[in-house]
Design a protein around this motif. Sequence first.
Motif, short mmCIF file in Angstrom:
data_model
loop_
_atom_site.label_atom_id
_atom_site.label_comp_id
_atom_site.label_asym_id
_atom_site.label_seq_id
_atom_site.Cartn_x
_atom_site.Cartn_y
_atom_site.Cartn_z
N PHE A 182 0.84 -1.19 0.00
CA PHE A 182 0.00 0.00 0.00
C PHE A 182 0.88 1.24 0.00
O PHE A 182 1.69 1.44 0.90
CB PHE A 182 -0.91 -0.01 1.24
N LEU A 183 0.71 2.03 -1.04
CA LEU A 183 1.48 3.28 -1.13
C LEU A 183 0.69 4.36 -0.40
O LEU A 183 -0.35 4.79 -0.88
CB LEU A 183 1.63 3.69 -2.59
N SER A 184 1.15 4.76 0.74
CA SER A 184 0.43 5.82 1.46
C SER A 184 1.27 7.09 1.43
O SER A 184 2.41 7.10 0.95
CB SER A 184 0.18 5.40 2.89
N GLY A 187 4.36 6.37 3.95
CA GLY A 187 5.41 5.44 3.52
C GLY A 187 4.75 4.29 2.82
O GLY A 187 3.56 4.34 2.51
N TYR A 189 3.42 0.54 2.99
CA TYR A 189 3.07 -0.56 3.89
C TYR A 189 3.18 -1.86 3.11
O TYR A 189 2.71 -1.96 1.97
CB TYR A 189 1.64 -0.42 4.39
N THR A 200 3.33 -7.24 9.05
CA THR A 200 3.12 -5.96 8.41
C THR A 200 4.26 -5.03 8.79
O THR A 200 4.68 -5.00 9.93
CB THR A 200 1.81 -5.34 8.90
N TRP A 201 4.75 -4.28 7.82
CA TRP A 201 5.74 -3.28 8.19
C TRP A 201 5.63 -2.09 7.27
O TRP A 201 5.04 -2.16 6.20
CB TRP A 201 7.14 -3.87 8.17
N ILE A 202 6.19 -1.00 7.72
CA ILE A 202 6.15 0.22 6.92
C ILE A 202 7.57 0.62 6.60
O ILE A 202 8.45 0.59 7.46
CB ILE A 202 5.40 1.35 7.67
N PHE A 400 1.72 -2.12 -8.23
CA PHE A 400 1.14 -2.22 -6.89
C PHE A 400 -0.31 -2.70 -6.96
O PHE A 400 -0.72 -3.58 -6.21
CB PHE A 400 1.21 -0.87 -6.19
N PRO A 422 -7.84 5.33 -8.79
CA PRO A 422 -7.32 5.50 -7.43
C PRO A 422 -6.62 4.25 -6.93
O PRO A 422 -6.97 3.13 -7.31
CB PRO A 422 -8.56 5.81 -6.60
N HIS A 423 -5.65 4.48 -6.05
CA HIS A 423 -4.90 3.37 -5.46
C HIS A 423 -5.62 2.97 -4.18
O HIS A 423 -5.61 3.69 -3.20
CB HIS A 423 -3.48 3.83 -5.18
N LEU A 424 -6.28 1.81 -4.21
CA LEU A 424 -7.09 1.39 -3.07
C LEU A 424 -6.23 0.72 -2.01
O LEU A 424 -5.22 0.10 -2.33
CB LEU A 424 -8.17 0.41 -3.54
N SER A 425 -6.68 0.86 -0.79
CA SER A 425 -5.95 0.23 0.30
C SER A 425 -6.34 -1.23 0.40
O SER A 425 -7.51 -1.56 0.54
CB SER A 425 -6.26 0.93 1.62
N PHE A 427 -5.72 -3.07 2.82
CA PHE A 427 -5.91 -3.42 4.22
C PHE A 427 -7.34 -3.18 4.69
O PHE A 427 -7.69 -3.48 5.80
CB PHE A 427 -4.94 -2.62 5.09
N VAL A 428 -8.14 -2.56 3.82
CA VAL A 428 -9.54 -2.33 4.16
C VAL A 428 -10.37 -3.44 3.55
O VAL A 428 -10.24 -3.73 2.36
CB VAL A 428 -10.01 -0.97 3.60
#
Lengths: 575, 476
Positions: A182-184, A187, A189, A200-202, A400, A422-425, A427-428
Amino acid sequence: MGGLEKKKYERGSATNYITRNKARKKLQLSLADFRRLCILKGIYPHEPKHKKKVNKGSTAARTFYLLKDIKFLLHEPIVNKFRDYKVFVRKLRKAYGKSEWNTVERLKDNKPSYKLDHIIKERYPTFIDALRDLDDALSMCFLFATFPRTGKCHVQTIQLCRRLTVEFLNYIIASRSLRKVFLSIKGIYYQAEVLGQPITWIAPYAFAHDHPTDVDYRVMATFTEFYTTLLGFVNFRLYQSLNLHYPPKIEGQAEAEWKLEEGQTYAMDSESYMEKLSALSASLARVVAPNPEDEVQVDEFPVDGETAEQEVARKKEQEAVEKQKKLFEGLRFFLNREVPREPIAFIIRCFGGSVSWDKSVCIGATYDVRDPTITHQIVDRPSLEKQVIGRYYLQPQWVFDSVNAKMCLPVADYFPGVLLPPHLSPFVSEKDGDYIPPEKLKLLALQRGENPAEESGDEEEEDSGGDDDDEGSEKEDDGKLKKLEEQRSQGKKLPVKVSAGTVRLEDKQRAAQEEQSEEKRLAIMMMKKREKYLYQKIMFGKKRKVREATRLAEKRKAHDAATKSEKKTKKVRRE
Amino acid sequence: MAAPTGAPGGAAASGFLGLRAESRDPGAPGRRRARGGRSRKKSWKRWAGPEARLGRELGAFLEDVGLQQRAAGGLVAEKPDESLFFLDTGSEEKDQKLNRGKEKPLRIDLILQPDSKVPAPKDILAHQVPNGKTQKRKQRLWEKLAERDVVPREQRLLQARLQKAQLATAEASHGQQGAHGQGAGAELAGGFYDIWSDTTDPLDRPLAGQDAWFLEQTKKRRVRRPARLETKPSELPAVEVIPAGGSYNPMFESHQALLLQAHEVEVRRQKAEEKLQRQLRFPTAAEAPTQETTFQEQCEGLLEESADEGGEEEAPDEPPAPGATPPPAPLHEKKTEQQRRREKEAKFLEARRLGEKAARCRRQELFQLRSIRLQVKRREAELLRRRRARLAKRRAEATKPRRLGRLKYEDPDLEVQLSTELAESLRTLKPEGSILRDRFKSLQKRNLIEPRERAKFKRKYRLKYVEKRAFREVTL
């Protein structure tokens, strides 16, 4: 009434806790050392239930520790090392003050040092325990690995973090265990599944840091010290589990060869191997060469208490995971220079693709731009002058999104210069009844194997078509209403007449449905008051959810309409 | 050569002895003693004083020069080296003559010469090593052990030291810190070892096979970690993923949701600030205190109090007037025997009555079973409800940060990019916030460390400013 007088604060919670300062004095350590010890041993402050009792009547906010924890700390051999270090510093300072350089040298040679091996073993008795706590360790190491070597912390620490993270990334590549990215704006994820544990790490973007001032660097450095040790042991074990060489060895090439190749120009001899590893382009050598025949299918036994349905679902999931692991197999990527090399190279390699980049970007490029076998070139510029036929030019988000969708997405949306979806998360995850945005719906449809884009052709057309449909349906509704009204008005004037009866076909399905709903209604009626209340509450919650979802959908529709009309006006203006 | 007389000889001797120049040399014969008593001026004036000393020094110098001329035919300092020294190469004859006695062997050596006809026993040690058999056996054993990679202790220590030095150099060159993987398991797998291996625990290897009691008493065995430390202080995940609106290229709705969240936080903060401002604001002209209100405020409690007191004073005054009898004094007289007996009886009767009543009630309860059951049910339901509420509360609190010190945990600012700030592509992305702060706050949120503020610099003594004179004199 005989007996001794009971004194206050001599039993109960007042004796179970100890203030930080008292604990510090008991251990004969300075505050900084105490803090370090607590972090290393995993002993954290407590908030007592009755603060006033614990605090002997005072209500001042203090930091409390459990007395038993501190007693446990008293047995720690590292405490002695801390005291030794204190003495060492004192001696060193004295020697410096007296300019006794021989003494300084001698003292420095005998600098007391300590190891955290036994603490690791103590805190994580099994390997799985360590894996469960790896999130923190990885995030911290990835963060420290990107720090500039400016003296905010030791250069050795930064280098160690870099080495450990590179080793870990290489393991993830070798085991193909990455699941989500996940590109936030903060950073990147990542989520990987290592031995069945989600990790999980960032990782920060590779930009310059502005060092925040409200962060205690000493505390962070202590955490990092512990986590680097942990990660070292975990890496070793992980490499062993895949039969990989540890420390990692690059497959195929002898050391002398690559040194001759390009090591000289890019990095010093001592560093080029590490750089080559961190380029993530080469696979690692195994202790025992893998033999495909050895991988025998393991007999599967159904887990107890698992129904057939669950088993089928589990199998399906496994298959999906296996498929995802081979997502980019056979694809050859080339990264342009403006693309963040490390994350994309890591992801592509995680899913079996081969990747290369410009020689000037990094060591370890395996093929050139002009290679005709390249299938995808990742580009992050609005336009390209010279394009080679036979390869897709794509924006980095495609990589991604494809990983998150567990399939290679259609490339048309990701051509250079095209407005990106859009780049969706990942993790949701939506539960049923939640609002699912149209982008996600489209994605889900794609995953199911349908292709909505092809069905309706151009996006614009599709939208306008949809609008027409809506309008049409509204018109239809109007028509129906009118007819009904007419019928009603006619009904009043109906002349009395007997006509031949028609056989009414019973709609069995509908009847069954009605019966069901009737039963339900009756059941509701028969409910106790309390249960009914609860039931109504649940139903209300569900309805509210649906309402929210529809509201959001409408909002979205309005937004889309607005943007579209804007676009149209723009177009008109241009024309 | 005549012995030098007088001061120079004395000076040389004193110089040799390392005494002070002025100190008198008792051995020097030439030194003239002060004659006569010193009581009279004449006598101590004669050879004392600077002139006398100068005269003495001059005399000594001249004497020395004379001596040199007599002995060497001129000043020694001016003569060339050859005329003063010669190279002594020695001569055989002279040496023999001189060393005649020393050539001869000592008598004691002659006595100690063996004069027995029986030959001396052979020196066995030349052919044979003492204790050789055992040593040989030992060596064989070590060879055997060496095949199995077991080396003697000294060698092991040496190897360990060498390896350590090598590793240190390697670290220095590679910049790697081998915090793990050396030490106890140096022989294992090229310096690295598996801490979680099933077969043997590498950390416990040095202690393996030793008596448990011994280990416990000498505190060599580590204390077991208490089980309560296994639970984490908070149930929050280590890495909290940012909501979907925090994507670099977010969906419209999720971005709006995130913005709304950030907006609410900001509004709350602004409200708090406004409240503070309102409370601290200077009062308007209408609200400002006038003279009257200030006066009223100053006598706020006084007037009422006096009114109360007046009322109270009046009340106690009244009763004594009508009733002349004083209140009865408290009875402290001893009870009579009869009184005691009666009280006892009454008490006993009362107890019996109550007991009977309780028994009756208990008997009656048999017929109230239904209602009692209902009560029990209600009570149980109530307890269940309470337990559930307690659990729910506990679950809600499990994720909340606790108060661990002087300061409260404060949530960091939400990382948000406005619609105008959003990047169009990955290349133009500007990261928001700092991961370091995020990690730090996460540690605080999970109750691993207490929130702290940076220690403020506090000066122990006040600074003292002094204007230097050089500056004070400069006038412009």
